[in-house]
Design a protein around this motif. Structure first.
Motif, short mmCIF file in Angstrom:
data_model
loop_
_atom_site.label_atom_id
_atom_site.label_comp_id
_atom_site.label_asym_id
_atom_site.label_seq_id
_atom_site.Cartn_x
_atom_site.Cartn_y
_atom_site.Cartn_z
N GLY A 8 0.78 -1.23 0.00
CA GLY A 8 0.00 0.00 0.00
C GLY A 8 0.81 1.28 0.00
O GLY A 8 0.24 2.37 -0.05
N GLY A 9 2.12 1.16 0.06
CA GLY A 9 2.95 2.36 0.02
C GLY A 9 2.96 2.98 -1.36
O GLY A 9 2.44 2.42 -2.33
N GLY A 10 3.56 4.17 -1.45
CA GLY A 10 3.64 4.84 -2.73
C GLY A 10 3.98 6.30 -2.58
O GLY A 10 4.38 6.74 -1.49
N LEU A 11 3.80 7.02 -3.67
CA LEU A 11 4.06 8.46 -3.69
C LEU A 11 2.73 9.20 -3.58
O LEU A 11 1.78 8.90 -4.33
N VAL A 12 2.66 10.15 -2.68
CA VAL A 12 1.43 10.91 -2.47
C VAL A 12 1.80 12.37 -2.20
O VAL A 12 2.87 12.65 -1.65
N GLN A 13 0.92 13.26 -2.58
CA GLN A 13 1.16 14.69 -2.34
C GLN A 13 0.85 15.03 -0.89
O GLN A 13 0.05 14.34 -0.23
N PRO A 14 1.48 16.09 -0.37
CA PRO A 14 1.12 16.54 0.99
C PRO A 14 -0.38 16.77 1.11
O PRO A 14 -1.01 17.32 0.21
N GLY A 15 -0.92 16.32 2.24
CA GLY A 15 -2.35 16.40 2.47
C GLY A 15 -3.12 15.19 1.98
O GLY A 15 -4.32 15.06 2.28
N GLY A 16 -2.46 14.32 1.27
CA GLY A 16 -3.11 13.13 0.74
C GLY A 16 -3.20 12.00 1.74
O GLY A 16 -2.82 12.15 2.91
N SER A 17 -3.71 10.87 1.26
CA SER A 17 -3.93 9.71 2.12
C SER A 17 -3.39 8.44 1.48
O SER A 17 -3.32 8.34 0.24
N SER A 21 -1.33 -1.99 4.38
CA SER A 21 -1.83 -3.28 4.86
C SER A 21 -0.65 -4.12 5.32
O SER A 21 0.44 -4.04 4.78
N CYS A 22 -0.92 -4.92 6.33
CA CYS A 22 0.06 -5.88 6.85
C CYS A 22 -0.63 -7.23 6.91
O CYS A 22 -1.48 -7.46 7.79
N ALA A 23 -0.29 -8.10 5.99
CA ALA A 23 -0.93 -9.41 5.90
C ALA A 23 -0.02 -10.47 6.50
O ALA A 23 1.18 -10.52 6.20
N ASN A 76 -6.88 -11.75 8.54
CA ASN A 76 -5.52 -11.89 9.07
C ASN A 76 -4.64 -10.72 8.66
O ASN A 76 -3.47 -10.88 8.29
N THR A 77 -5.21 -9.52 8.75
CA THR A 77 -4.57 -8.32 8.24
C THR A 77 -4.77 -7.15 9.20
O THR A 77 -5.83 -7.02 9.83
N VAL A 78 -3.73 -6.34 9.31
CA VAL A 78 -3.79 -5.09 10.06
C VAL A 78 -3.55 -3.95 9.09
O VAL A 78 -2.74 -4.07 8.16
N TYR A 79 -4.27 -2.84 9.31
CA TYR A 79 -4.20 -1.70 8.41
C TYR A 79 -3.68 -0.46 9.14
O TYR A 79 -3.84 -0.33 10.36
N LEU A 80 -3.11 0.44 8.38
CA LEU A 80 -2.76 1.76 8.89
C LEU A 80 -3.27 2.78 7.88
O LEU A 80 -2.72 2.91 6.78
N GLN A 81 -4.36 3.45 8.25
CA GLN A 81 -4.91 4.51 7.42
C GLN A 81 -4.18 5.80 7.76
O GLN A 81 -4.18 6.23 8.91
N MET A 82 -3.58 6.41 6.75
CA MET A 82 -2.78 7.62 6.95
C MET A 82 -3.41 8.77 6.18
O MET A 82 -3.49 8.72 4.95
#
Length: 125
Positions: A8-17, A21-23, A76-82
């Motif tokens: 789920g990582g990647g490039l995002v602009q400031p203020g984005g989301s 996921s951690c499976a 069987n997954t943990v998430y981090l919503q940013m």
């Protein structure tokens, strides 16, 4: 073989989301506390958040109000919503599992027993 895989990582602009996921494979993480850490170049690995087996959560001051950790035991997954991402959030993000059910001193690397390989998050315009 016990394994944690982040995505789920990647490039995002400031203020984005982004949502990370951690499976888990090779074990069920229902009874484990799961933490998220991050490491920026030249810096130490920093504890970001932790969720206990019962759903209790902890956050670093730097991400409170912006990040949300959650778990889906059926998947069987943990998430981090940013949300409201900032350039200083740029780092490699790792998930980690503890053999303990509770988040104890959650920002300490040594409290976790299994680690994923990490996913890069870059916040830049």
């Amino acid at each position: 073989q016990l394994q944690l895989v982040e995505s789920g990582g990647g490039l995002v602009q400031p203020g984005g989301s982004l949502r990370l996921s951690c499976a888990a494979s090779g074990f069920t993480l229902n009874n484990n506390a799961i933490g998220w850490f991050r490491q920026a170049p030249g810096k130490e690995r920093e504890g970001v958040s932790c969720i206990s087996n019962s759903g209790g959560t902890n956050y670093a001051d730097s991400v409170k109000g912006r990040f949300t950790i959650s778990r889906d035991n059926a998947k069987n997954t943990v998430y981090l919503q940013m949300n409201s991402l900032k350039p200083e959030d740029t780092a490699i993000y790792y998930c980690a599992a503890s053999v303990r059910p509770m988040c104890v001193i959650f920002q300490k690397v040594e409290k976790y027993d299994y680690w994923g390989q990490g996913t890069q998050v870059t916040v830049s315009s």
